[in-house]
Write a protein that holds these residues in place. Structure first.
Motif, PDB file in Angstrom:
ATOM      1  N   VAL A 181       5.923   7.774  -0.484  1.00  0.00           N
ATOM      2  CA  VAL A 181       4.775   7.269   0.280  1.00  0.00           C
ATOM      3  C   VAL A 181       3.600   8.226   0.152  1.00  0.00           C
ATOM      4  CG1 VAL A 181       6.126   5.976   1.991  1.00  0.00           C
ATOM      5  CG2 VAL A 181       5.629   8.407   2.398  1.00  0.00           C
ATOM      6  N   THR A 182       2.416   7.713   0.462  1.00  0.00           N
ATOM      7  CA  THR A 182       1.223   8.560   0.466  1.00  0.00           C
ATOM      8  C   THR A 182       1.272   9.469   1.697  1.00  0.00           C
ATOM      9  OG1 THR A 182       0.044   6.890   1.729  1.00  0.00           O
ATOM     10  CG2 THR A 182      -0.214   6.814  -0.666  1.00  0.00           C
ATOM     11  N   TYR A 183       0.446  10.511   1.675  1.00  0.00           N
ATOM     12  CA  TYR A 183       0.333  11.398   2.834  1.00  0.00           C
ATOM     13  C   TYR A 183      -1.156  11.580   3.113  1.00  0.00           C
ATOM     14  CZ  TYR A 183       0.922  15.355   5.913  1.00  0.00           C
ATOM     15  OH  TYR A 183       0.889  16.175   7.003  1.00  0.00           O
TER      16      TYR A 183
ATOM     17  N   LYS B  51       2.021   5.289   3.279  1.00  0.00           N
ATOM     18  CA  LYS B  51       1.980   3.945   2.677  1.00  0.00           C
ATOM     19  C   LYS B  51       2.812   3.938   1.397  1.00  0.00           C
ATOM     20  CE  LYS B  51      -1.189   1.797   5.253  1.00  0.00           C
ATOM     21  NZ  LYS B  51      -2.439   2.498   5.584  1.00  0.00           N
ATOM     22  N   PHE B  52       3.552   2.872   1.171  1.00  0.00           N
ATOM     23  CA  PHE B  52       4.467   2.797   0.022  1.00  0.00           C
ATOM     24  C   PHE B  52       3.769   2.958  -1.323  1.00  0.00           C
ATOM     25  CE2 PHE B  52       4.203  -1.738  -1.663  1.00  0.00           C
ATOM     26  CZ  PHE B  52       3.027  -2.043  -1.006  1.00  0.00           C
ATOM     27  N   LEU B  53       4.478   3.617  -2.237  1.00  0.00           N
ATOM     28  CA  LEU B  53       3.990   3.765  -3.609  1.00  0.00           C
ATOM     29  C   LEU B  53       4.967   3.044  -4.528  1.00  0.00           C
ATOM     30  CD1 LEU B  53       3.001   7.510  -3.437  1.00  0.00           C
ATOM     31  CD2 LEU B  53       1.436   5.619  -3.940  1.00  0.00           C
ATOM     32  N   THR B  54       4.450   2.293  -5.485  1.00  0.00           N
ATOM     33  CA  THR B  54       5.324   1.545  -6.395  1.00  0.00           C
ATOM     34  C   THR B  54       4.841   1.699  -7.827  1.00  0.00           C
ATOM     35  OG1 THR B  54       4.241  -0.619  -6.669  1.00  0.00           O
ATOM     36  CG2 THR B  54       5.348  -0.240  -4.566  1.00  0.00           C
ATOM     37  N   ILE B  55       5.612   1.109  -8.735  1.00  0.00           N
ATOM     38  CA  ILE B  55       5.245   1.077 -10.162  1.00  0.00           C
ATOM     39  C   ILE B  55       3.843   0.504 -10.334  1.00  0.00           C
ATOM     40  CG2 ILE B  55       5.820   0.018 -12.395  1.00  0.00           C
ATOM     41  CD1 ILE B  55       8.691  -0.044 -11.592  1.00  0.00           C
ATOM     42  N   ARG B  56       3.441  -0.376  -9.398  1.00  0.00           N
ATOM     43  CA  ARG B  56       2.111  -0.988  -9.513  1.00  0.00           C
ATOM     44  C   ARG B  56       1.019   0.066  -9.377  1.00  0.00           C
ATOM     45  NH1 ARG B  56       5.273  -3.608  -5.878  1.00  0.00           N
ATOM     46  NH2 ARG B  56       5.836  -5.770  -6.217  1.00  0.00           N
ATOM     47  N   ASN B  57       1.300   1.145  -8.582  1.00  0.00           N
ATOM     48  CA  ASN B  57       0.332   2.210  -8.437  1.00  0.00           C
ATOM     49  C   ASN B  57       0.403   3.185  -9.616  1.00  0.00           C
ATOM     50  OD1 ASN B  57       1.781   1.930  -5.405  1.00  0.00           O
ATOM     51  ND2 ASN B  57      -0.426   1.603  -5.441  1.00  0.00           N
ATOM     52  N   LEU B  58       1.618   3.421 -10.102  1.00  0.00           N
ATOM     53  CA  LEU B  58       1.821   4.453 -11.114  1.00  0.00           C
ATOM     54  C   LEU B  58       3.048   4.057 -11.937  1.00  0.00           C
ATOM     55  CD1 LEU B  58       0.765   7.350 -11.860  1.00  0.00           C
ATOM     56  CD2 LEU B  58       2.622   8.228 -10.436  1.00  0.00           C
TER      57      LEU B  58
ATOM     58  N   VAL C 272       5.558  -0.662   4.200  1.00  0.00           N
ATOM     59  CA  VAL C 272       5.869  -1.405   2.968  1.00  0.00           C
ATOM     60  C   VAL C 272       5.136  -2.735   3.088  1.00  0.00           C
ATOM     61  CG1 VAL C 272       7.683  -2.258   1.451  1.00  0.00           C
ATOM     62  CG2 VAL C 272       8.217  -0.497   3.137  1.00  0.00           C
ATOM     63  N   TRP C 273       4.217  -3.027   2.177  1.00  0.00           N
ATOM     64  CA  TRP C 273       3.388  -4.220   2.299  1.00  0.00           C
ATOM     65  C   TRP C 273       2.829  -4.290   3.720  1.00  0.00           C
ATOM     66  CZ3 TRP C 273       1.775  -5.875  -2.170  1.00  0.00           C
ATOM     67  CH2 TRP C 273       2.602  -5.734  -3.280  1.00  0.00           C
ATOM     68  N   SER C 274       3.083  -5.412   4.428  1.00  0.00           N
ATOM     69  CA  SER C 274       2.443  -5.532   5.740  1.00  0.00           C
ATOM     70  C   SER C 274       3.326  -5.055   6.888  1.00  0.00           C
ATOM     71  CB  SER C 274       2.035  -6.994   5.961  1.00  0.00           C
ATOM     72  OG  SER C 274       3.190  -7.796   5.854  1.00  0.00           O
TER      73      SER C 274
ATOM     74  N   GLY D 185       0.224  13.679  -8.862  1.00  0.00           N
ATOM     75  CA  GLY D 185      -1.177  14.064  -8.881  1.00  0.00           C
ATOM     76  C   GLY D 185      -1.834  13.912  -7.526  1.00  0.00           C
ATOM     77  N   LYS D 186      -1.036  13.836  -6.467  1.00  0.00           N
ATOM     78  CA  LYS D 186      -1.567  13.812  -5.099  1.00  0.00           C
ATOM     79  C   LYS D 186      -0.440  14.126  -4.124  1.00  0.00           C
ATOM     80  CE  LYS D 186      -1.183   8.762  -4.874  1.00  0.00           C
ATOM     81  NZ  LYS D 186      -1.944   7.541  -4.796  1.00  0.00           N
ATOM     82  N   GLU D 187      -0.810  14.324  -2.866  1.00  0.00           N
ATOM     83  CA  GLU D 187       0.197  14.609  -1.834  1.00  0.00           C
ATOM     84  C   GLU D 187       1.046  13.372  -1.600  1.00  0.00           C
ATOM     85  OE1 GLU D 187       0.810  17.050   1.012  1.00  0.00           O
ATOM     86  OE2 GLU D 187       0.108  18.458  -0.517  1.00  0.00           O
TER      87      GLU D 187
HETATM   88  C1  LIG Z   1      -0.060   0.664  -4.244  1.00  0.00           C
HETATM   89  O1  LIG Z   1       0.107  -0.662  -4.720  1.00  0.00           O
HETATM   90  C2  LIG Z   1       0.275  -1.635  -3.713  1.00  0.00           C
HETATM   91  C3  LIG Z   1       0.584  -2.950  -4.411  1.00  0.00           C
HETATM   92  O2  LIG Z   1      -0.347  -3.288  -5.374  1.00  0.00           O
HETATM   93  C4  LIG Z   1      -0.961  -1.697  -2.831  1.00  0.00           C
HETATM   94  O3  LIG Z   1      -0.768  -2.644  -1.807  1.00  0.00           O
HETATM   95  C5  LIG Z   1      -1.180  -0.312  -2.231  1.00  0.00           C
HETATM   96  O4  LIG Z   1      -2.371  -0.306  -1.465  1.00  0.00           O
HETATM   97  C6  LIG Z   1      -1.275   0.743  -3.328  1.00  0.00           C
HETATM   98  N1  LIG Z   1      -1.331   2.059  -2.704  1.00  0.00           N
HETATM   99  C7  LIG Z   1      -2.102   3.027  -3.153  1.00  0.00           C
HETATM  100  C8  LIG Z   1      -2.056   4.298  -2.373  1.00  0.00           C
HETATM  101  O5  LIG Z   1      -2.820   2.922  -4.142  1.00  0.00           O
END
Ligand SMILES: *[C@@H]1O[C@H](CO)[C@@H](O)[C@H](O)[C@H]1NC(C)=O
Length: 359
Positions: A79-81, A85-92, A147-149, A170-172
């Motif tokens: 998760v982000t700090y 907030k969840f981090l997924t393959i979609r972010n990285l 996670v999502w909403s 590359g971030k906390e």
């Molecule tokens: C990571 O990806 C999800 C799904 O696309 C998005 O909802 C979320 O805001 C993203 N989080 C960050 C920190 O970029």
């Protein structure tokens, strides 16, 4: 003419039950919801767990099926700090290079990743795979993780353990954990919500549902198309199924409504009266671009398999702008052992699946 006692009893019982049975028949409760004959049993060919959401998976010969999904599946997430907030393959996309491994002899999960700016350097740490509440109390703190909403309580690990991974992301970042049995379960939404499913069900950090079942015959059919379109074939792990079965006609799983897992024919356990494990098949899995990422290299393909799937797999009336692959399931069990080689039997099919957004 005197009626025998038995005949009297029979007449009374018929007079009493016939209207009830007629009522149940016409309201549909007694009619089979299946349409068409059920397919023969098919076999589990692989089981996969993805301990950390969006990170590399592990193929296991056997594990436990819990109400929340396979044991050790998506019980952790990055998760982000400071907002968790969840981090997924979609972010990285290179998150899939983070590899968990499980040592059953010490019940330890070890997590490694390539160190940035290094040829063969590795980052890593180990944690108990089934931590006790005492261990969690002294090594983690409770945080609200999103996670999502949905936001749910989770155990956050100390940066003494996970600190080096800030460099990888590359971030906390923080690693959080949700045990499969929790005082604050993460209730299912969408097709798994209580008003749709009819009972309370929860999962840890999976996007939607506890279990994804995939069919080899369907990925084989997709691969034939990919081969023709782009001279490419892809591995099933891109779709992140938990239970992979051989399957029947490609894509016939689109109509599964409920399934059960039974020991392979002749297995000794069956004779010992082992229960079958039931799962409700609640929805088709509508896909995003994640399957475009090669799970071994972390590289994202610009078109495939997304483009091909969009051509012929937009088949769910509830989510027509996304292609579907695999079936989302909610276990109907307290817990049970599950092995590669077990049989999957389709116990009900339906023509009325409709995806309800739950993210
Ligand atoms: C990571 O990806 C999800 C799904 O696309 C998005 O909802 C979320 O805001 C993203 N989080 C960050 C920190 O970029």
């Amino acid at each position: 003419m005197a009626l025998s006692e038995i005949t009297k009893v029979a007449i009374i019982l018929t007079a009493f039950f016939l209207p009830i049975l007629t009522y149940l028949y016409y309201t549909g409760s007694l009619r089979s919801k299946s349409s068409g004959p059920l397919p023969p049993p098919t076999k589990i060919t692989s089981l996969f767990i993805y301990p950390i959401k969006s990170c590399h998976g592990i193929s296991v010969p056997s594990t436990r099926l819990l109400p929340t999904g396979l044991d050790l599946d998506r019980q952790w997430m990055w998760v982000t700090y400071p907002d968790y907030k969840f981090l997924t393959i979609r972010n990285l996309s290179k998150m899939t290079l983070i590899r968990p491994s499980y040592d059953a002899s010490t019940d330890t999960l070890s997590i490694t990743a390539p160190a940035p700016n290094s040829i063969d350097g590795k980052l890593g740490f180990s944690i108990p795979a089934h931590p006790s509440s005492e261990w969690l109390a002294s090594n983690t703190e409770i945080v609200p993780a999103t996670v999502w909403s949905t936001t749910t309580t989770a155990h956050c690990y100390s940066t003494k353990l996970t600190g080096p991974f800030n460099e990888f992301f590359g971030k906390e970042v923080r690693l959080v954990y949700k045990p499969p049995v929790s005082d604050s379960p993460r209730a299912l939404n969408g097709n798994g919500a209580k008003k749709v499913l009819g009972r309370d069900a929860s999962t840890c950090f999976a996007d939607l549902m506890p279990v994804l079942v995939g069919c080899e015959n369907s990925i084989a059919e997709l691969n034939e198309r990919l081969k023709k379109a782009d001279d490419l074939t892809i591995d099933i792990t891109r779709f992140r199924p938990n239970i992979l079965v051989k399957g029947h006609e490609p894509w016939s799983e689109d109509r599964w409504k409920s399934v059960r897992l039974t020991p392979s024919v002749g297995a000794a356990a069956w004779k010992l009266g082992m229960d079958s494990l039931g799962l409700d098949v609640v929805a088709r899995c509508a896909r995003c671009h994640v399957p475009n990422v090669d799970t071994e290299t972390g590289e994202e393909h610009k078109r495939q398999p997304w483009d091909t799937l969009m051509k012929y797999r937009r088949i769910d009336p509830g989510i027509t702008f996304k292609p579907c692959f695999g079936m989302l399931c909610v276990p109907r069990v307290k817990g049970g052992k599950i092995d590669v080689g077990m049989q999957l039997e389709v116990t009900q099919t339906t023509d009325s699946h409709r995806y309800v957004s739950g993210m």
